[in-house]
Design a protein around this motif. Structure first.
Motif, short mmCIF file in Angstrom:
data_model
loop_
_atom_site.label_atom_id
_atom_site.label_comp_id
_atom_site.label_asym_id
_atom_site.label_seq_id
_atom_site.Cartn_x
_atom_site.Cartn_y
_atom_site.Cartn_z
N ARG A 61 0.83 -1.20 0.00
CA ARG A 61 0.00 0.00 0.00
C ARG A 61 0.86 1.25 0.00
NH1 ARG A 61 -2.92 -3.22 -1.29
NH2 ARG A 61 -4.92 -3.85 -0.47
N PHE A 62 0.39 2.23 -0.77
CA PHE A 62 1.00 3.55 -0.80
C PHE A 62 0.12 4.48 0.02
CE2 PHE A 62 2.49 1.48 -4.59
CZ PHE A 62 3.81 1.88 -4.69
N GLN A 63 0.74 5.30 0.85
CA GLN A 63 0.00 6.31 1.60
C GLN A 63 0.62 7.66 1.30
OE1 GLN A 63 -0.04 5.80 5.84
NE2 GLN A 63 -1.42 7.51 6.15
N LEU A 64 -0.20 8.60 0.86
CA LEU A 64 0.28 9.95 0.59
C LEU A 64 0.06 10.81 1.82
CD1 LEU A 64 -1.01 10.47 -3.05
CD2 LEU A 64 1.27 9.79 -2.27
N HIS A 65 1.12 11.49 2.26
CA HIS A 65 1.04 12.37 3.42
C HIS A 65 0.82 13.82 3.00
CE1 HIS A 65 2.35 8.89 5.61
NE2 HIS A 65 3.50 8.86 4.95
N SER A 66 1.40 14.18 1.85
CA SER A 66 1.28 15.56 1.37
C SER A 66 1.48 15.56 -0.14
CB SER A 66 2.34 16.43 2.05
OG SER A 66 2.23 17.76 1.62
N VAL A 67 0.63 16.31 -0.83
CA VAL A 67 0.74 16.44 -2.29
C VAL A 67 0.52 17.91 -2.62
CG1 VAL A 67 -0.14 15.68 -4.52
CG2 VAL A 67 -0.25 14.12 -2.57
N LEU A 68 1.46 18.48 -3.37
CA LEU A 68 1.29 19.88 -3.77
C LEU A 68 1.98 20.10 -5.11
CD1 LEU A 68 4.17 21.64 -3.10
CD2 LEU A 68 3.46 20.87 -0.85
N GLY A 69 1.52 21.12 -5.79
CA GLY A 69 2.14 21.43 -7.07
C GLY A 69 1.29 22.34 -7.91
N ASP A 70 1.65 22.39 -9.18
CA ASP A 70 0.92 23.22 -10.13
C ASP A 70 0.64 22.41 -11.39
OD1 ASP A 70 3.31 23.21 -11.60
OD2 ASP A 70 3.91 25.19 -10.90
N GLU A 71 0.34 23.07 -12.48
CA GLU A 71 -0.03 22.37 -13.72
C GLU A 71 1.12 21.60 -14.35
OE1 GLU A 71 -0.90 25.59 -13.17
OE2 GLU A 71 -3.03 25.27 -12.82
N LYS A 72 2.35 21.92 -13.98
CA LYS A 72 3.51 21.29 -14.64
C LYS A 72 4.29 20.35 -13.75
CE LYS A 72 3.98 24.92 -17.95
NZ LYS A 72 4.76 25.39 -19.02
N LEU A 73 4.29 20.56 -12.43
CA LEU A 73 5.10 19.76 -11.54
C LEU A 73 4.39 19.56 -10.21
CD1 LEU A 73 7.90 18.37 -11.28
CD2 LEU A 73 8.72 20.49 -10.24
N VAL A 74 4.32 18.30 -9.78
CA VAL A 74 3.69 17.96 -8.51
C VAL A 74 4.69 17.17 -7.67
CG1 VAL A 74 1.87 16.58 -7.41
CG2 VAL A 74 1.34 17.96 -9.42
N ALA A 75 4.75 17.49 -6.38
CA ALA A 75 5.57 16.74 -5.43
C ALA A 75 4.64 16.04 -4.45
CB ALA A 75 6.50 17.68 -4.67
N ALA A 76 4.93 14.77 -4.19
CA ALA A 76 4.15 13.98 -3.23
C ALA A 76 5.12 13.36 -2.23
CB ALA A 76 3.35 12.91 -3.95
N VAL A 77 4.75 13.43 -0.97
CA VAL A 77 5.52 12.79 0.10
C VAL A 77 4.63 11.70 0.67
CG1 VAL A 77 6.62 13.11 2.34
CG2 VAL A 77 6.72 14.93 0.62
#
Length: 111
Positions: A61-77
């Protein structure tokens, strides 16, 4: 600014957790490449990979703690692990978008 890219990344990891790959073409660019697994390309390659990994490790299982970004680049922790007691690994994913679809992903291990 649209939150569609953030939603697409969330849907990508939901696909891995549920095994429902029907969203692959909706969120992945035809030239998709995951630089951690460059042998898996395009939505069809991801579909096959999800099926194979889930068959081998159904509890993964993958659990996302934080996801942020814009139309071109997204970072997920987030973290990845299995409920059988292994400690989850902490990861950071960077996802580049092209034409509103996930085009490339890089994975980094947090230390």
């Amino acid at each position: 600014m649209s939150d569609e890219p953030v939603r697409a990344v969330t849907r990508y990891f939901d696909m891995w957790n549920t095994g429902d790959t029907t969203v692959a073409e909706q969120i992945l660019h035809p030239d998709w490449v995951d630089h951690a697994h460059p042998e898996v390309t395009g939505p069809a390659g991801v579909r096959q990979s999800v099926q194979a990994i889930r068959a081998a490790r159904p509890g993964l299982r993958f659990q996302l703690h934080s996801v942020l970004g814009d139309e071109k680049l997204v970072a997920a922790v987030g973290s990845v692990g299995q409920p059988q007691g292994d400690s989850p690994g902490q990861l950071v994913w960077l996802v580049r978008f092209t034409d509103g679809l996930m085009a490339e992903m890089w994975t980094y291990h947090q230390r």
